[in-house]
Structure formats: structure tokens, C-alpha cells
Design a protein around this motif. Sequence first.
Motif, PDB file in Angstrom:
ATOM      1  N   HIS A 129       0.911  -0.989   0.120  1.00 49.21           N
ATOM      2  CA  HIS A 129       0.142   0.059   0.048  1.00 49.21           C
ATOM      3  C   HIS A 129       0.976   1.101   0.049  1.00 49.21           C
ATOM      4  N   HIS A 130       2.220   1.196   0.414  1.00 49.46           N
ATOM      5  CA  HIS A 130       2.822   2.228   0.327  1.00 49.46           C
ATOM      6  C   HIS A 130       3.727   2.534  -1.180  1.00 49.46           C
ATOM      7  N   GLY A 131       3.683   3.520  -1.665  1.00 44.87           N
ATOM      8  CA  GLY A 131       4.000   3.838  -2.768  1.00 44.87           C
ATOM      9  C   GLY A 131       5.627   3.416  -3.158  1.00 44.87           C
ATOM     10  N   THR A 132       6.336   3.166  -2.169  1.00 44.71           N
ATOM     11  CA  THR A 132       7.677   2.502  -2.422  1.00 44.71           C
ATOM     12  C   THR A 132       7.645   1.074  -2.718  1.00 44.71           C
ATOM     13  N   THR A 133       6.659   0.268  -1.799  1.00 46.37           N
ATOM     14  CA  THR A 133       6.680  -0.986  -2.258  1.00 46.37           C
ATOM     15  C   THR A 133       5.979  -1.233  -3.560  1.00 46.37           C
ATOM     16  N   GLN A 134       4.715  -0.479  -3.933  1.00 48.43           N
ATOM     17  CA  GLN A 134       4.341  -0.771  -5.026  1.00 48.43           C
ATOM     18  C   GLN A 134       5.065  -0.471  -6.205  1.00 48.43           C
ATOM     19  N   GLY A 135       6.063   0.654  -6.036  1.00 52.15           N
ATOM     20  CA  GLY A 135       6.801   1.057  -7.071  1.00 52.15           C
ATOM     21  C   GLY A 135       8.088   0.091  -7.283  1.00 52.15           C
ATOM     22  N   CYS A 136       8.391  -0.651  -6.417  1.00 58.25           N
ATOM     23  CA  CYS A 136       9.174  -1.768  -6.482  1.00 58.25           C
ATOM     24  C   CYS A 136       8.836  -2.991  -7.158  1.00 58.25           C
ATOM     25  N   LEU A 137       7.540  -3.615  -6.978  1.00 58.08           N
ATOM     26  CA  LEU A 137       7.007  -4.519  -7.666  1.00 58.08           C
ATOM     27  C   LEU A 137       6.495  -4.205  -8.912  1.00 58.08           C
ATOM     28  N   GLU A 138       6.288  -2.841  -9.388  1.00 50.76           N
ATOM     29  CA  GLU A 138       6.104  -2.474 -10.681  1.00 50.76           C
ATOM     30  C   GLU A 138       7.435  -2.619 -11.565  1.00 50.76           C
ATOM     31  N   ALA A 139       8.448  -2.098 -10.641  1.00 48.42           N
ATOM     32  CA  ALA A 139       9.727  -2.179 -11.639  1.00 48.42           C
ATOM     33  C   ALA A 139      10.189  -3.710 -11.698  1.00 48.42           C
ATOM     34  N   LEU A 140       9.787  -4.534 -10.972  1.00 47.36           N
ATOM     35  CA  LEU A 140      10.236  -5.910 -10.907  1.00 47.36           C
ATOM     36  C   LEU A 140       9.479  -6.716 -12.066  1.00 47.36           C
ATOM     37  N   ASP A 141       8.096  -6.424 -12.107  1.00 48.52           N
ATOM     38  CA  ASP A 141       7.350  -6.530 -13.259  1.00 48.52           C
ATOM     39  C   ASP A 141       7.863  -6.131 -14.497  1.00 48.52           C
ATOM     40  N   ARG A 142       8.245  -5.055 -14.623  1.00 45.99           N
ATOM     41  CA  ARG A 142       8.567  -4.403 -15.957  1.00 45.99           C
ATOM     42  C   ARG A 142      10.102  -5.167 -16.247  1.00 45.99           C
ATOM     43  N   LEU A 143      11.101  -5.502 -15.425  1.00 46.99           N
ATOM     44  CA  LEU A 143      12.127  -6.339 -15.592  1.00 46.99           C
ATOM     45  C   LEU A 143      11.861  -7.583 -16.431  1.00 46.99           C
ATOM     46  N   ALA A 144      10.990  -8.214 -15.726  1.00 43.02           N
ATOM     47  CA  ALA A 144      10.641  -9.747 -16.081  1.00 43.02           C
ATOM     48  C   ALA A 144       9.785  -9.488 -17.280  1.00 43.02           C
TER      49      ALA A 144
END
Length: 291
Positions: A129-144
Motif C-alpha cells: 500500500h505504500h508507494g515505495t513497495t508498489q513502485g518496486c513491484l512494478e519495477a520487478l514486473d517491468r524487468l520480467a
Amino acid sequence: MPTTYTAFTRLPAKDLADALSEALEELEPEPTGVGVFEIEDGSGTWEVGGYFLEPPNDIELALLAAAYNARPFVVSEVPDTDWVDKVRRELTPVVAGRFFVYGSHDAEKIPEGSVPLLIEAAMAFGTGHHGTTQGCLEALDRLAAQGFEGKSVADIGCGTAVLAMGAASIWPNPVIASDIDEVAVEVAEANVSANGLSDKLTCVEAAGFGHPDLSARAPYDLIFANILKQPLIDLAPDMSTHLAPGGFAILSGILTRQADEVVEVYAQNGIKQVRRDVIGDWVTLTMQKSE
């Protein structure tokens, strides 16, 4: 439920804050927990807080504040609240790329084709729910999505281990997660078990990379560090040492005004910005080490 009390103060320097937090632990009644936090407003101010099951001694608090050049402690009584039930009511699932972060009370809402990550309400710090965690998951998704596969992944300062679990959920390779806080490691291990990832994801207690298991698995081709600006800056040389050439680092816990400083320090250590994403006041940096 028992009534709890908090006592908070602010100080002008980290060394004073650390010393005061140690002194606070010696009080009677003894606090059930003590925390030290940097106030992220650029002022260099630090906050120290204690949690008590009995009202703390006002005179002892005043003496401590005077001894460590701190503001007077503000003591508050925390209302009796079923926090787990409150979190269950207020936390809604989060979608971050292919990842669906949810509590067990929302298990029926998992979308078809998503990668579900279960974080129980009692373990709600770092749920996505925090923007930092969400941003990291989205970055992981993008790399994959770009075809990258993490063959050796570390999550430094893992909290609930949601980022490490994201990597372990989409790739077949082992992942290691670490946190400086013993309770956070216990929470991480519980979440890893609840998600059926115990055979792939190891959790250790460590400051930075300071654990033999972390050293043994290096170099890493992907490292998460969702912490705060200054710890990220302090970590930069070790990050460079433990990151493989061409490897990626996903960094967050950074306010928008702090991002340039972090990028500059990492560039000095051979790790350059690939992408910068902003969610609210927070920045997630995707970085890559030079080949």
C-alpha cells in the motif's frame, strides 16, 4: 486489550538519537519497544519513540530529554483498538503490474492470471500500500516483462519480504531476504511460509550485507533495497561489490527531492540509473551496474 502509552521526542542528530534510544530502554517501567526514525524533511532531525504498557515516568523522561538535548517528550495514551481487525477493514488489495497483494480476507478477489502475494493483516508493514513497495513491484514486473530473469536475487531491508516473494513467485531460482530487525525477519518468515515459498526463499537477520549467507550467494543479478535515503547511500559501495556486472538494483524509500543525490552516489560506484518512477512523493529507481 491492554492500554498502551507512547512517548516521543525529537533531536538534532542521529548519534544523540541512538544514545537516547538506548537510555530509554533502561527506564522503569520498561518500554515494550523503542524506535529511532529520521524525519524526512531535510532538516536532519531525528525522532525517538517508546511504547509502554504502563504510564512512563514523566520526571525520568524530562531528565533524559535534557541530558540528550532533545525536545520534551510528548506522552500519549493509545486507545484500545483491535488493530488486526482495523487493518483488515481498511487495507484493500493492491495491484502492481502482474502482482496482487492481498490479505486472507480478500482471497476471493484474486484476479485470474495474476501473481498473488499474501500478507496477513497482523503483519501489515510493507504490504504494497505504500508507494515505495508498489513502485518496486512494478519495477520487478517491468524487468520480467522485458525478458530478464533473476538467477540470484537479494532483498535488503526486506520488511514483510513482499519484494523477495514477488521474485521467488515468478522465477525458479533461490532468493534471499534480510532485515536488521529480528521481528521483521520473523514476520518475513511467516509470510514466506504462508505463500508456500519456504523452499526457495531464505530470510536472515543482518545489517546491509553483513551475513555470511548473503556473501556466499554473491554476486547478485538483482538486488532490492527499499529502505531510506541515507541507508541507501551508505550501502552503495557494498551494493557495487555484491552486484554482478550488468546486474540491476531496484531502490526505493526515497523522496522525490532526494533521488538525484542517491543517483549521483550510485553512479560514483558504477551503478547508473536506467529508469525513475514516481508514486506520490516517493521515487523508485531502477539502476544497473556497468558491464
